[in-house]
Design a protein around this motif. Structure first.
Motif, short mmCIF file in Angstrom:
data_model
loop_
_atom_site.label_atom_id
_atom_site.label_comp_id
_atom_site.label_asym_id
_atom_site.label_seq_id
_atom_site.Cartn_x
_atom_site.Cartn_y
_atom_site.Cartn_z
N LEU A 339 6.42 38.81 38.46
CA LEU A 339 7.44 40.02 38.57
C LEU A 339 6.98 41.15 39.40
O LEU A 339 7.90 41.92 40.04
N ASN A 367 16.52 31.43 32.28
CA ASN A 367 15.43 32.24 31.76
C ASN A 367 14.57 32.34 33.02
O ASN A 367 13.78 33.25 33.16
N LEU A 374 15.31 42.90 33.37
CA LEU A 374 15.57 44.28 32.90
C LEU A 374 14.34 45.20 33.17
O LEU A 374 14.37 46.20 33.49
N MET A 375 13.27 44.56 33.13
CA MET A 375 11.90 45.17 33.54
C MET A 375 12.04 45.29 35.04
O MET A 375 11.72 46.46 35.52
N ARG A 378 14.47 48.24 35.78
CA ARG A 378 13.90 49.53 35.53
C ARG A 378 12.77 50.09 36.29
O ARG A 378 12.83 51.13 36.78
N ALA B 92 15.37 46.48 24.58
CA ALA B 92 15.69 46.97 26.24
C ALA B 92 15.16 46.19 27.12
O ALA B 92 15.25 46.45 28.33
N TYR B 93 14.10 45.15 26.66
CA TYR B 93 13.58 44.47 27.83
C TYR B 93 13.97 42.95 27.92
O TYR B 93 13.72 42.34 28.80
N TYR B 94 14.85 42.57 26.94
CA TYR B 94 15.38 41.16 26.95
C TYR B 94 16.70 41.20 26.67
O TYR B 94 17.24 41.80 25.48
N GLN B 95 17.48 40.26 27.36
CA GLN B 95 18.91 40.02 27.09
C GLN B 95 19.16 39.39 25.82
O GLN B 95 17.88 38.82 25.36
N TYR B 97 20.25 36.72 25.01
CA TYR B 97 20.48 35.29 25.05
C TYR B 97 19.00 34.72 25.44
O TYR B 97 18.69 33.62 26.05
N ILE B 98 17.98 35.46 25.27
CA ILE B 98 16.59 35.04 25.42
C ILE B 98 15.94 35.15 23.94
O ILE B 98 16.34 36.04 23.15
N THR B 135 5.39 41.11 32.85
CA THR B 135 5.64 42.36 32.15
C THR B 135 4.44 43.08 31.84
O THR B 135 4.40 44.33 31.83
N LEU B 139 3.20 46.81 33.02
CA LEU B 139 2.85 47.70 31.73
C LEU B 139 1.52 48.25 31.82
O LEU B 139 1.13 49.12 31.31
#
Lengths: 426, 409
Positions: A339, A367, A374-375, A378, B92-95, B97-98, B135, B139
């Motif tokens: 990512l 997938n 979304l990450m 952001r 807020a991190y995953y749609q 459909y996940i 991720t 983070l």
């Protein structure tokens, strides 16, 4: 918008290339040519060509079924035999197509495989897909090439060696067995020489979007531009001719100050420049594209056109190191980047091509792209202070394309970009 | 048979023997508490006793915990928040459909539940877990977040070598933190402990296969899951204690069918779902809920020379792994292994229970279900999420499945 659409020379060349490939495939059983099923990301068709075999790409078959409005029935047929509504629609479309006679885009039957080359790059579902194909084609050998993920942000010598060993001890022996020919490294080197030229040309082509107006749309037209290299022409002389011609035409457009060609003619006013992440929807491809060009939006870079290989950072195959090069190429496909690398790549595109906004087309059944988008969004928003937008659709399942939802979201996004331009201009 | 309850003390009288089941009840209750402790209290307490100790969290399915143990660490299973964690930030991190599990893991990470963790391992089981590793890296969670690429080539000098390199990277990361070098002696001690852990776990499953009424499936689940949260030495003691009780002829059989539950190897089913399956007329005599605990099917050999430190772990992975949706299976087809399992466990039917949007599990279903049909094996299938709260429909479905087998087979 100009209404006159004339097909450019490169388009005609591409059409002829694809048509001849499918013709060759349809007669493969008569001519004795061996057929290898494989995938676009980690597409080592140079090696397939080195054994005089022909490649078939199930995900290309699926996307073409989507464009030809046949995927809905194929998916339905796969679901009838137990495939879940939740899983990758490329897989279901392919299975459904096989159940319906495996007829390709030219109306001719695609031959059954002599070898399943599972080049497992950047998408775990590929492995599951071929496990299913193995059951549909019992007795056909499978050659697996496992590509390590770039989890540590780089390709290490250990990773390359792991792949080279697999090529030498798993893939090449199976290709020799199926084709009845010995591995000829000099032949492979020659083929890779052509790939190197094409990779160089592709970088130049996609780099022309730095012009204003951009002479091409790097997503909607971009998927056509990556067609030849992705569907079996890597390393061929035809591919070199095609990309030389394409580049020449694009440079001509740059010199004339022309915008991209759309299905309705030349886009005359470039209002918004976007970078887009994620594959397109194929079932409503034209309508989807129209939503952008009608509002003057042009895509100046996209991650999807890098799915079959990333060349932005300088990678090119080296014909002098053929197997190492094939390994590094596989590891360097977009979805095999982690990512952080994806964020960096997209960030560079946004900056380099002076994009006004970043948009994600999130695909319900992919997938490999979608998890983490979304990450990414952001991160780019925070890092570059760029407006970001988000729409959802699917690859080839027409049930998941909601025209009005997408239109509403895009209109809001473009309004935001418009307002932002006004504010900044003031 | 006579059951007497006296001020919370349970006695079980059978064939003139009286069993005091109160200690077993206490163990089970403790296991339940440990299994769902999302604060990882015991692990953090363990770490606080020695500055050179580390905690490494690992995602499903399998991770060779021996290497972390040998490096003075505790590897802790991260199995999501289940139905015990409300998701606010994770969405807020995953749609939509996940699958659900990554969003609850992110929620836990953002809420600080992993703050004392030193590192995280993300085994290569699917694209979602793979991208979750990125991720965590972005983070900045832990001192390292490592995607562990399982080889899909099973030759020792190709895939085996690659796997050893992957494990060595993890040891290198831990060494950077605590400067503890893993020696053959240290690793052999860890191998012995985990071999014992797997033997004891297998023994519980074997006893339950013969006498499924002695422990419920939910009890077994709690016992095994507790092992993901605490030092292996403590877990081995728990397992030995449980075996001591269930070797005895306790509890009474009920008229239930015997089933295998397949597909739940990553995102865990809510415990209510496991209870529902048994309440609806089934004994779960085999499952893949916590597959990592039983992944290696035979004892791992001890190391004989330092320059082959990771060779026996690698050999075990390549040769003695169970079958799974995440391992390429062409040379050892999973449907054959499932049929062998069905015979060995003497089951009446299969329940395919998979998390929504789980490509690996769901893309296996057509293959496995076809094998069931061809071999006249009864099955039923449904989807769940880790936080599914309504089981009525599933109970009716399983109840009908169970009844149909009892009545007609």
């Amino acid at each position: 918008m100009s209404t006159r659409v004339t097909k450019e020379k490169s388009m005609l060349i591409q059409k002829e290339m694809i048509s001849s490939l499918f013709k060759e495939l349809s007669t493969a059983k008569q001519t004795g040519k061996k057929v290898v099923y494989t995938f676009v990301p980690g597409n080592i068709s140079e090696l397939i060509r080195a054994f005089d075999m022909l490649p078939v790409y199930p995900e290309i078959n699926a996307l073409q079924s989507g464009m030809r409005k046949k995927s809905g029935k194929f998916i339905h047929d796969a679901e009838k035999i137990g495939y879940s509504e939740d899983v990758c629609t490329y897989v279901k479309c392919d299975v459904g197509m096989i159940l319906n006679g495996n007829i390709g885009p030219t109306g001719e039957k695609i031959p059954e495989p002599d070898l399943l080359l599972l080049s497992y790059t950047g998408c775990f579902t590929f492995m599951k897909w071929f496990e299913n194909l193995k059951r549909l084609y019992p007795g056909v050998p499978v050659a697996l090439l496992h590509t390590p993920y770039q989890e540590g942000h780089k390709i290490t010598p250990d990773m390359t060696q792991y792949m080279v060993k697999q090529l030498k001890e798993e893939v090449i022996p199976k290709m020799e067995q199926v084709s009845g020919k010995k591995y000829d490294e000099d032949k492979l080197k020659k083929i890779l020489g052509n790939t190197n030229k094409v990779e160089e040309l592709m970088v130049k082509i996609f780099d022309t979007t730095k012009n204003k107006p951009s002479p091409i749309d790097a997503y909607f037209a971009g998927v056509y531009y990556i067609g030849p290299i992705n569907i079996g022409f890597r390393g061929t002389g035809e591919a070199v001719v095609y990309y030389e011609k394409l580049y020449e035409e694009i440079l001509e457009r740059v010199n004339k100050g022309l915008g991209p060609i759309t299905p309705e003619g030349v886009m005359e006013e470039e209002k918004f420049r976007l970078v887009i992440e994620g594959p397109p929807n194929w079932t409503h491809f034209r309508e989807f594209w129209k939503l952008f060009y009608d509002l003057g939006a042009v895509i100046v870079a996209s991650s999807y056109t890098k799915v079959g290989g990333v060349y932005d950072n300088g990678f090119r195959v080296n014909p002098d190191k053929p197997l190492d090069s094939l390994a590094d190429y596989c590891m360097n496909c977009y979805t095999n980047l982690n990512l952080k690398q994806r964020v960096e790549l997209l960030s560079n595109c946004i900056t380099k091509y002076q994009a006004d906004g970043f948009l994600v087309n999130s695909i319900k059944s992919c997938n490999s792209f979608s998890a983490g988008q979304l990450m990414i969004m952001r991160q780019l928003e925070e890092k570059l202070d760029i407006p970001v937008g988000f729409i959802e659709s699917d690859l080839v399942d027409p049930r998941y394309f909601s025209y009005s939802n997408i239109k509403n979201r895009l209109e809001s996004f473009f309004q935001m970009l418009e307002q932002r331009k006004i504010i900044f201009n003031n | 048979m006579y059951i007497c309850k006296k001020s919370l003390i349970i006695y079980f009288l059978q064939q003139n023997k009286i069993y005091d089941l109160e200690p077993l009840k206490d163990i089970l209750s403790k296991c339940e508490e440990i299994a769902f402790d999302l604060d990882f209290t015991r692990a953090k307490e363990w770490k606080s006793q020695d500055k050179k100790r580390v905690i490494v969290g690992y995602m499903p399915i399998y991770f060779p915990r021996e290497i972390v143990h040998a490096a003075n660490g505790l590897s802790v299973g991260i199995l999501g928040g289940g139905d015990k964690k409300m998701i606010i930030k994770g969405d807020a991190y995953y749609q939509s459909y996940i699958c659900h599990m990554p969003r609850s893991i992110i929620e836990l990470a953002l809420d600080g539940n992993f703050d004392e963790f030193d590192g995280f391992i993300f085994p290569s089981i699917c694209d979602v877990i793979r991208n979750l590793s990125g991720t965590f890296q972005i983070l900045g969670k832990g001192k390292f977040a490592k995607y562990l690429d399982y080889p899909q080539n099973f030759k020792s000098h190709i895939g085996g070598e690659f796997y050893e390199q992957e494990l060595q990277h993890i040891l290198d990361e831990i060494y950077k933190i605590n400067q503890i070098k893993v020696t053959p002696a240290r690793l052999n001690e860890s191998i012995r402990l985990f071999n014992k852990n797997r033997q004891l776990t297998r023994e519980i499953y074997d006893i339950r296969q013969k006498f499924p009424w002695r422990l419920t499936a939910a009890d077994v689940y709690h016992i095994v899951r507790a092992g993901y949260m605490i030092p292996v030495e403590e877990h081995n003691a728990i397992l030995e204690n449980v075996i001591h009780y269930i070797k005895e002829d306790i509890n009474q059989p009920l008229d239930k069918i015997r089933v295998v539950v397949m597909g739940a190897f990553c995102e865990q089913p809510p415990i209510g779902l496991i209870k529902t399956i048994e309440l609806a007329g089934c004994y779960v005599v085999e499952d893949d809920f916590l597959l990592g605990a039983r992944w290696i099917q035979k004892d791992i050999e001890e190391i004989k020379s330092e320059n082959k430190l990771l060779s026996t772990l690698s050999y075990a992975f390549l040769n003695n792994s169970t079958f799974s949706s995440t391992i390429y299976d062409v040379d050892n087809p999973k449907e054959g292994r499932l049929l062998e399992l069905i015979n060995r466990r003497n089951v009446d039917g299969i329940i395919f229970a998979a998390p929504s949007f789980c490509d690996p599990a769901l893309l296996d279903h057509p293959i496995l279900q076809k094998a069931c049909e061809e071999n006249d094996i009864r099955y039923v299938s449904f989807l769940y999420n880790e936080n599914t709260g309504q089981f009525k429909v599933i109970k009716e479905q399983i109840g009908t499945f169970s009844d149909s087998i009892k009545l007609w087979d």
